[in-house]
Structure formats: C-alpha cells, structure tokens
Design an enzyme around this catalytic site. Structure first.
Site, short mmCIF file in Angstrom:
data_model
loop_
_atom_site.label_atom_id
_atom_site.label_comp_id
_atom_site.label_asym_id
_atom_site.label_seq_id
_atom_site.Cartn_x
_atom_site.Cartn_y
_atom_site.Cartn_z
N SER A 55 0.84 -1.21 0.00
CA SER A 55 0.00 0.00 0.00
C SER A 55 0.86 1.25 0.00
O SER A 55 0.57 2.21 -0.72
CB SER A 55 -0.92 0.02 1.24
OG SER A 55 -1.78 -1.09 1.23
N GLY B 71 -5.40 12.17 -0.59
CA GLY B 71 -6.63 12.44 0.15
C GLY B 71 -7.82 12.62 -0.76
O GLY B 71 -8.02 13.71 -1.34
N LEU B 72 -8.61 11.56 -0.89
CA LEU B 72 -9.85 11.65 -1.67
C LEU B 72 -11.05 11.38 -0.75
O LEU B 72 -11.99 12.17 -0.68
CB LEU B 72 -9.82 10.63 -2.83
CG LEU B 72 -11.05 10.62 -3.73
CD1 LEU B 72 -11.20 11.94 -4.49
CD2 LEU B 72 -10.98 9.46 -4.75
N PRO C 210 -15.13 11.68 5.52
CA PRO C 210 -15.99 10.96 6.46
C PRO C 210 -17.37 10.64 5.88
O PRO C 210 -17.90 9.55 6.09
CB PRO C 210 -16.10 11.92 7.66
CG PRO C 210 -14.84 12.73 7.60
CD PRO C 210 -14.49 12.86 6.14
N ARG D 299 2.24 -32.01 7.62
CA ARG D 299 1.40 -32.29 8.78
C ARG D 299 0.70 -33.65 8.66
O ARG D 299 -0.03 -33.89 7.70
CB ARG D 299 0.34 -31.18 8.90
CG ARG D 299 -0.69 -31.38 9.98
CD ARG D 299 -0.13 -31.14 11.35
NE ARG D 299 -1.16 -31.21 12.37
CZ ARG D 299 -0.90 -31.31 13.66
NH1 ARG D 299 0.36 -31.33 14.09
NH2 ARG D 299 -1.87 -31.36 14.53
N GLY E 9 -5.28 -25.03 13.89
CA GLY E 9 -5.03 -24.03 14.93
C GLY E 9 -3.82 -23.17 14.63
O GLY E 9 -3.81 -21.96 14.90
N GLU F 180 -9.79 1.68 -2.65
CA GLU F 180 -9.63 1.87 -4.11
C GLU F 180 -10.86 1.37 -4.86
O GLU F 180 -10.76 0.76 -5.92
CB GLU F 180 -8.40 1.11 -4.62
CG GLU F 180 -7.16 1.42 -3.85
CD GLU F 180 -6.34 2.50 -4.49
OE1 GLU F 180 -6.69 2.94 -5.59
OE2 GLU F 180 -5.35 2.91 -3.86
N HIS G 217 -15.61 -3.82 -3.44
CA HIS G 217 -15.97 -4.98 -4.26
C HIS G 217 -17.29 -4.72 -5.00
O HIS G 217 -17.42 -5.00 -6.20
CB HIS G 217 -16.12 -6.17 -3.31
CG HIS G 217 -16.06 -7.50 -3.98
ND1 HIS G 217 -14.99 -7.90 -4.74
CD2 HIS G 217 -16.95 -8.53 -4.01
CE1 HIS G 217 -15.22 -9.12 -5.21
NE2 HIS G 217 -16.39 -9.52 -4.78
N PHE H 166 -25.29 2.93 -9.77
CA PHE H 166 -24.69 3.34 -8.48
C PHE H 166 -25.74 3.93 -7.55
O PHE H 166 -26.65 4.61 -7.99
CB PHE H 166 -23.59 4.38 -8.72
CG PHE H 166 -22.46 3.83 -9.56
CD1 PHE H 166 -21.51 3.00 -9.00
CD2 PHE H 166 -22.38 4.13 -10.91
CE1 PHE H 166 -20.48 2.48 -9.79
CE2 PHE H 166 -21.36 3.62 -11.70
CZ PHE H 166 -20.41 2.79 -11.15
C1 LIG Z 1 -6.94 0.79 5.46
C2 LIG Z 1 -7.55 1.74 4.48
C3 LIG Z 1 -6.73 2.61 3.75
C4 LIG Z 1 -7.29 3.55 2.87
N1 LIG Z 1 -6.47 4.43 2.20
C5 LIG Z 1 -7.04 5.46 1.50
C6 LIG Z 1 -6.21 6.49 0.94
O1 LIG Z 1 -4.98 6.44 1.02
N2 LIG Z 1 -6.82 7.55 0.33
C7 LIG Z 1 -8.17 7.63 0.21
O2 LIG Z 1 -8.66 8.62 -0.35
N3 LIG Z 1 -8.99 6.66 0.71
C8 LIG Z 1 -8.45 5.58 1.35
N4 LIG Z 1 -9.26 4.60 1.90
C9 LIG Z 1 -10.70 4.76 1.81
C10 LIG Z 1 -11.40 3.75 0.91
O3 LIG Z 1 -11.13 4.04 -0.43
C11 LIG Z 1 -12.90 3.79 1.27
O4 LIG Z 1 -13.03 3.15 2.52
C12 LIG Z 1 -13.75 3.11 0.21
O5 LIG Z 1 -13.78 3.86 -0.97
C13 LIG Z 1 -15.19 2.89 0.70
O6 LIG Z 1 -15.71 4.04 1.27
P1 LIG Z 1 -16.42 3.95 2.71
O7 LIG Z 1 -15.52 3.25 3.64
O8 LIG Z 1 -16.89 5.33 3.05
O9 LIG Z 1 -17.66 2.99 2.48
P2 LIG Z 1 -19.09 3.39 1.87
O10 LIG Z 1 -18.93 4.14 0.59
O11 LIG Z 1 -19.92 4.03 2.95
O12 LIG Z 1 -19.70 1.96 1.53
C14 LIG Z 1 -20.26 1.10 2.53
C15 LIG Z 1 -20.86 -0.10 1.81
O13 LIG Z 1 -21.90 0.32 0.92
C16 LIG Z 1 -21.63 -0.17 -0.38
N5 LIG Z 1 -22.10 0.81 -1.37
C17 LIG Z 1 -21.74 2.12 -1.48
N6 LIG Z 1 -22.36 2.69 -2.51
C18 LIG Z 1 -23.12 1.72 -3.09
C19 LIG Z 1 -24.00 1.68 -4.23
N7 LIG Z 1 -24.20 2.75 -4.99
N8 LIG Z 1 -24.62 0.53 -4.51
C20 LIG Z 1 -24.41 -0.59 -3.76
N9 LIG Z 1 -23.60 -0.61 -2.68
C21 LIG Z 1 -22.98 0.53 -2.36
C22 LIG Z 1 -20.13 -0.36 -0.45
O14 LIG Z 1 -19.79 -1.31 -1.45
C23 LIG Z 1 -19.83 -0.84 0.95
O15 LIG Z 1 -20.06 -2.24 1.04
C24 LIG Z 1 -8.70 3.60 2.71
C25 LIG Z 1 -9.52 2.70 3.41
C26 LIG Z 1 -8.96 1.77 4.27
C27 LIG Z 1 -9.85 0.83 5.01
#
Ligand SMILES: Cc1cc2nc3c(=O)[nH]c(=O)nc-3n(C[C@H](O)[C@H](O)[C@H](O)COP(=O)(O)OP(=O)(O)OC[C@H]3O[C@@H](n4cnc5c(N)ncnc54)[C@H](O)[C@@H]3O)c2cc1C
Length: 391
Positions: free
Chosen positions: A98, A137-138, A141, A276, A348, A371, A374, A391
């Site tokens: 990463s 930063g994209l 919250p 094993r 285990g 990124e 799924h 979407f």
């Molecule tokens: C360890 C880690 C490192 C990261 N690093 C970065 C980084 O360096 N820079 C950065 O900018 N971001 C980073 N991210 C953020 C990451 O890209 C987001 O967590 C991701 O895009 C999902 O956004 P969210 O967590 O707000 O989930 P949400 O968007 O709230 O989604 C929650 C659930 O709803 C589903 N969902 C959302 N919209 C829809 C739809 N239209 N239809 C059906 N299902 C939907 C999603 O698939 C998911 O299962 C990181 C995240 C983690 C966990």
C-alpha cells in the site's frame, strides 16, 4: 515467524510470457522481500507500526515510481514490471505494498500527469528516493464510494488558496511529507492540490485500533484555513476524472498485488499439508484438503493470466478503466478466499503469527474495500456491459 521458504507457483509457465527484464525485476524484488520484509513484518503488524526502515530499500528496488521516467528519478519500467513489483511486495505484506502503491500511483502519477514542470522537478526525485513520502486524500468521512460529493473546498484569496475540510482513511498520512488533496473550487470543480507538512492549520491524526493493514499507517487529513500557495495547484487536469485516473493506476497494481498475497497463502498451505500428519498420513493425502489446494492453484493461475494480459494492454495504452475494475475485483476476492481456505488447512496453527496467512487475510479485508469496494467494481462492470449506471 517461521523462516521464509516461499516458492512461487507458476502452473501455466507464465514465466515464458515475461521478458528477461520482467524476470530480473521480479526476482530482485522477491529477494529483497525475503531478506528485508519477511523477518520483521510479523512484529511490525503485531505492534501496529509501519516499518520505516524499509523506505530506503523500497526506493532502491524501484518501488517508488516504477514507470515514472528516469529523468524524474523513476525506474522507467513498463506496466508489467510495475505489476510484478507490486505482486512481490504484497507477497510480503499488503500494508507495505500500500505504501508503495500510494507513493507511485496516487502521488507521483498525478504530479507527473497533471503537474507543472516545476512541481515535477521539485517533488518527483525526492519521492522516488524516499526522501519524501506522500499520501492521497480523496475519501471523506461522509463521502467514500461517492467521492464526487466531497465537501473539502478551497477559495481563491488572490495570492493563495484557502483550504478547508477533512479527509479520512488516508494511507501514510501520519508521517507523509506531502498530501495530494482533492478539493472543490468556488464553482464546485474538483482540483488536486499539493499540501505540504508544516503548513499552518494542516494536521494528520493517526487512526488506531485497526485489525487490518496493521503494518501500514492510516490517518486523517484536517484542513483548517490552510493557506496553500497557488503554485501548488496541479493545473493540467480537473474534475472527478483526475483522481479516478490515479485510481486506475493503483487498482491495476492491486490486481497484481493480491496475487502475491494469494501465492504466499497457497504456498504455505501446500507445504504445511505435505508435512502435517493426522491419522498416520499427511493431510495432503486427503481429498478434502486436495480440493482446497487444487482450487487455489486454479484460481491463482486464472488471476495471473488476467493480470498479465491487463498489463500487456496497459503497455499498449489500450486497457480500459472497466477492465482494471474487473481485475482488481476478481483478484482480490480470489486472494481473500484463498487466505480463508489456507487458514483452515493450517488448523489451529493458522491463527498464529508463526505463519503469514491470518495477517494476509486481515489485510485483504482492507484491500477488498479500498480503491473502490468490491460492490462498486461490480457496478462498474455492470455499467460497462449494459450502458446503465446502477450506483
Ligand atoms: C486501510 C484503508 C486505507 C485507505 N487508504 C485510503 C487512501 O490512502 N486515500 C483515500 O482517499 N482513501 C483511502 N481509503 C478509503 C477507501 O477508499 C474507502 O473506505 C472506500 O472507498 C469505501 O468508502 P467507505 O468506507 O466510506 O464505504 P461506503 O462508501 O460508505 O460503503 C459502505 C458499503 O456500501 C456499499 N455501497 C456504497 N455505494 C453503493 C451503491 N451505490 N450501490 C451498492 N452498494 C454501495 C459499499 O460497497 C460498501 O459495502 C482507505 C480505506 C482503508 C480501510
């Protein structure tokens, strides 16, 4: 942790599809991971500490900007080489991959593609050498899968921009020297700004208590009336397509990286199953365990072919974003399924830090989410084949 005995599976002689340079780059990275990453990674993950001592080595093997031209400090390699480097690093740990992905595809790539000549000269060589670490930063919250809704914004104050807002889940943020920040101008258009550590009002609190990517530092980016010099705006692309272009490059790297994690889990489980013994025979002689292992190598082989073909298309400038989404989604799911099955083969022992499998499994929970989740990648394929956005 057990000594690293990794032997890479290549069931379909995919090595024959690689050039001598590809194999050289791959093998050098593999050796480096064995020597530098494997001995320390379990402790780093258990203690939730990014091992900063790896930064120089990552730079030396060309993991920071593999495909950035040499005149800017990059390694000047092709896309297949970039993929192979990501595969080998993630074989060690997804968190270390990463850091390399963010540095290369999410920090160096936008500066190279969208930045001015001055920005390229100022930042790229330092990022390539590891003197500077960057973050991207994209995500906010309230805007994850829907980054276009972002509220982070900047106003033109004549001789500078005034930046306000917050980003969340940002890899490398707690120690990054610079941040590529996506924010809206007064007309609501998204632009990329280079924000430098030390600018007043800019803070990067760390996010603690993660069960995943524990050897990677994650944090927030907070902008409280940050004065950003005008020369720090990247002028050559704006709109959501600008950050999405970076994500294409990073997602492509993940499609390869996930294969590395899967190969490590498969290789570990295969060796364990042969050694094993239960009921007086190796568990590898049991059909249930063979089913797991046979399905693993089949899925790894399919993923390898997909990644290689995608890399070749990218080298020809022909790969589409939707093709990248398909590979990222398929290969990460493949890896997480293999990690779960491999963990069971170890019984285990599979839950301990003696073996890498549980760490890979937990890491992949982030890789399947960041990124583009799924679900989102499935919707991208759906839109591509039907013409309807769901979407
Ligand atoms: C360890 C880690 C490192 C990261 N690093 C970065 C980084 O360096 N820079 C950065 O900018 N971001 C980073 N991210 C953020 C990451 O890209 C987001 O967590 C991701 O895009 C999902 O956004 P969210 O967590 O707000 O989930 P949400 O968007 O709230 O989604 C929650 C659930 O709803 C589903 N969902 C959302 N919209 C829809 C739809 N239209 N239809 C059906 N299902 C939907 C999603 O698939 C998911 O299962 C990181 C995240 C983690 C966990």
């Amino acid at each position: 942790m057990k000594p690293d005995q990794f032997q890479a599976p290549d069931y379909y002689n995919i090595d024959e599809l690689l050039s001598e340079e590809h194999k050289m780059v791959r093998d050098a990275t593999r050796e480096w991971v064995k020597r530098e990453v494997s001995p320390i990674i379990e402790d780093a993950a258990q203690n939730a500490k990014f091992p900063k001592q790896l930064i120089n080595g990552l730079a030396e093997i060309g993991a920071f900007g593999p495909y950035i031209p040499e005149e800017y400090g990059g390694a000047g390699l092709d896309q297949v080489s970039y993929g192979l480097i990501m595969q080998e690093i993630e074989r060690g740990d997804s968190g270390i991959r990463s850091t390399a992905s963010v540095q290369s595809s999410l920090v160096m790539y936008p500066i190279f593609k969208y930045g001015t000549e001055e920005q390229k000269k100022k930042f790229l060589p330092k990022l390539a050498s590891g003197e500077f670490i960057g973050c991207f930063g994209l995500t906010e919250p309230d805007h994850g899968s829907n980054p276009g809704g972002m509220t982070t914004n900047f106003k033109d104050k004549g001789d500078h921009y005034l930046l306000n807002g917050a980003k969340m889940w940002i890899s490398n943020s707690p120690f990054a020297d610079i941040a590529i920040v996506w924010a809206k101008n007064e007309e609501g258009r998204i632009h990329g700004l280079i924000v430098e550590r030390g600018m007043e009002g800019f803070t990067t609190p760390e996010t603690h208590n993660k069960w995943s990517l524990r050897a990677s530092a994650t944090g927030e980016l907070i902008f409280d009336n940050v004065k950003v010099p005008k020369e720090n705006l990247m002028p050559n692309k704006s709109g959501l397509g600008a950050p999405l272009g970076c994500l294409d490059s990073a997602r492509y790297g993940i499609a390869w990286g996930a294969i590395g994690a899967a190969m490590d889990c498969y290789d570990t489980a295969l060796r364990y199953a042969k050694e094993r013994e239960q009921f007086g025979v190796p568990i590898a002689s049991k059909q249930l365990q063979q089913k797991k292992l046979a399905e693993m190598i089949t899925e790894i082989t399919k993923a390898q072919l997909m990644a290689w073909r995608l890399g070749t298309l990218r080298d020809q400038g022909k790969a589409t974003s939707a093709q990248i989404s398909m590979a990222k989604r398929n290969n990460v799911e493949m890896a997480i399924n293999i990690a779960r099955e491999a963990r069971q083969i170890l019984g285990g022992m599979g839950i301990t830090g003696e073996y890498s499998i549980m760490r890979h499994m937990m890491n992949l929970e982030s890789v399947i989410t960041y990124e583009g989740t799924h679900d989102i990648h499935l919707l991208i394929t759906g839109m591509d084949i039907t013409g309807h956005a769901a979407f």
